[in-house]
Design a protein around this motif. Structure first.
Motif, PDB file in Angstrom:
ATOM      1  N   UNK A  67       5.869  97.885 -47.324  1.00 48.48           N
ATOM      2  CA  UNK A  67       5.036  99.045 -47.625  1.00 48.48           C
ATOM      3  C   UNK A  67       3.776  99.081 -46.773  1.00 48.48           C
ATOM      4  N   UNK A  68       3.220  97.942 -46.418  1.00 48.46           N
ATOM      5  CA  UNK A  68       2.072  97.933 -45.506  1.00 48.46           C
ATOM      6  C   UNK A  68       2.460  98.452 -44.127  1.00 48.46           C
ATOM      7  N   UNK A  69       3.654  98.117 -43.687  1.00 49.79           N
ATOM      8  CA  UNK A  69       4.147  98.618 -42.399  1.00 49.79           C
ATOM      9  C   UNK A  69       4.310 100.129 -42.449  1.00 49.79           C
ATOM     10  N   UNK A  70       4.978 100.615 -43.488  1.00 48.90           N
ATOM     11  CA  UNK A  70       5.186 102.063 -43.629  1.00 48.90           C
ATOM     12  C   UNK A  70       3.850 102.783 -43.732  1.00 48.90           C
ATOM     13  N   UNK A  71       2.965 102.273 -44.581  1.00 55.78           N
ATOM     14  CA  UNK A  71       1.645 102.888 -44.763  1.00 55.78           C
ATOM     15  C   UNK A  71       0.874 102.917 -43.452  1.00 55.78           C
ATOM     16  N   UNK A  72       0.905 101.820 -42.712  1.00 55.13           N
ATOM     17  CA  UNK A  72       0.183 101.763 -41.440  1.00 55.13           C
ATOM     18  C   UNK A  72       0.728 102.730 -40.409  1.00 55.13           C
ATOM     19  N   UNK A  73       2.041 102.794 -40.298  1.00 57.28           N
ATOM     20  CA  UNK A  73       2.629 103.697 -39.298  1.00 57.28           C
ATOM     21  C   UNK A  73       2.457 105.154 -39.696  1.00 57.28           C
ATOM     22  N   UNK A  74       2.590 105.456 -40.984  1.00 58.98           N
ATOM     23  CA  UNK A  74       2.368 106.833 -41.430  1.00 58.98           C
ATOM     24  C   UNK A  74       0.904 107.214 -41.262  1.00 58.98           C
ATOM     25  N   UNK A  75       0.012 106.299 -41.610  1.00 59.48           N
ATOM     26  CA  UNK A  75      -1.416 106.565 -41.503  1.00 59.48           C
ATOM     27  C   UNK A  75      -1.859 106.811 -40.075  1.00 59.48           C
ATOM     28  N   UNK A  76      -1.267 106.095 -39.138  1.00 58.76           N
ATOM     29  CA  UNK A  76      -1.600 106.272 -37.719  1.00 58.76           C
ATOM     30  C   UNK A  76      -0.922 107.498 -37.131  1.00 58.76           C
ATOM     31  N   UNK A  77       0.068 108.028 -37.833  1.00 57.14           N
ATOM     32  CA  UNK A  77       0.793 109.191 -37.318  1.00 57.14           C
ATOM     33  C   UNK A  77       1.989 108.831 -36.468  1.00 57.14           C
ATOM     34  N   UNK A  78       2.387 107.548 -36.460  1.00 56.85           N
ATOM     35  CA  UNK A  78       3.537 107.130 -35.649  1.00 56.85           C
ATOM     36  C   UNK A  78       4.858 107.589 -36.242  1.00 56.85           C
ATOM     37  N   UNK A  79       4.922 107.664 -37.572  1.00 58.68           N
ATOM     38  CA  UNK A  79       6.146 108.112 -38.239  1.00 58.68           C
ATOM     39  C   UNK A  79       5.781 109.129 -39.299  1.00 58.68           C
TER      40      UNK A  79
END
Length: 113
Positions: A67-79
């Protein structure tokens, strides 16, 4: 929202370094996030969000790490998540382009892209 470090004098030159800037607190998560991002990039239909458990088990990640990975990538706009599936997003690129436009306007410096 995710923090992306913009270190003075340190220009990102590799994909690994880009993910290290986003996941600056954990080199392990930076590496795992890059692997997941590559998986999503290669999947034209994206990855169902319900596949999280299989991905985490395959990569030997805890639920929290996933979830930290998903949150980080979504937050940065990568996914982004569309229709219950994760996809690579153009959001990160739009954000960087906008930062370049704003900084160029306020400094008078010409972007060198």
């Amino acid at each position: 929202m995710t923090t992306t470090l913009l270190k003075s004098g340190a220009v990102v030159t590799t994909t690994d370094e880009l993910f290290e800037r986003i996941f600056w607190r954990s080199p392990l998560l930076a590496h795992e996030a890059l692997l997941l991002w590559k998986h999503l990039r290669e999947s034209p239909t994206g990855m169902p969000s319900s596949d999280w458990k299989a991905w985490a088990n395959e990569r030997n990640l805890t639920v929290g790490q996933y979830y930290n990975i998903i949150k980080g990538m979504r937050g940065a706009g990568l996914i982004e998540k569309r229709g219950g599936r994760y996809h690579v997003s153009t959001g990160f690129l739009r954000e960087m382009e906008q930062m370049v436009r704003i900084y160029s306007r306020i400094t008078g410096y010409e972007p060198r892209l």
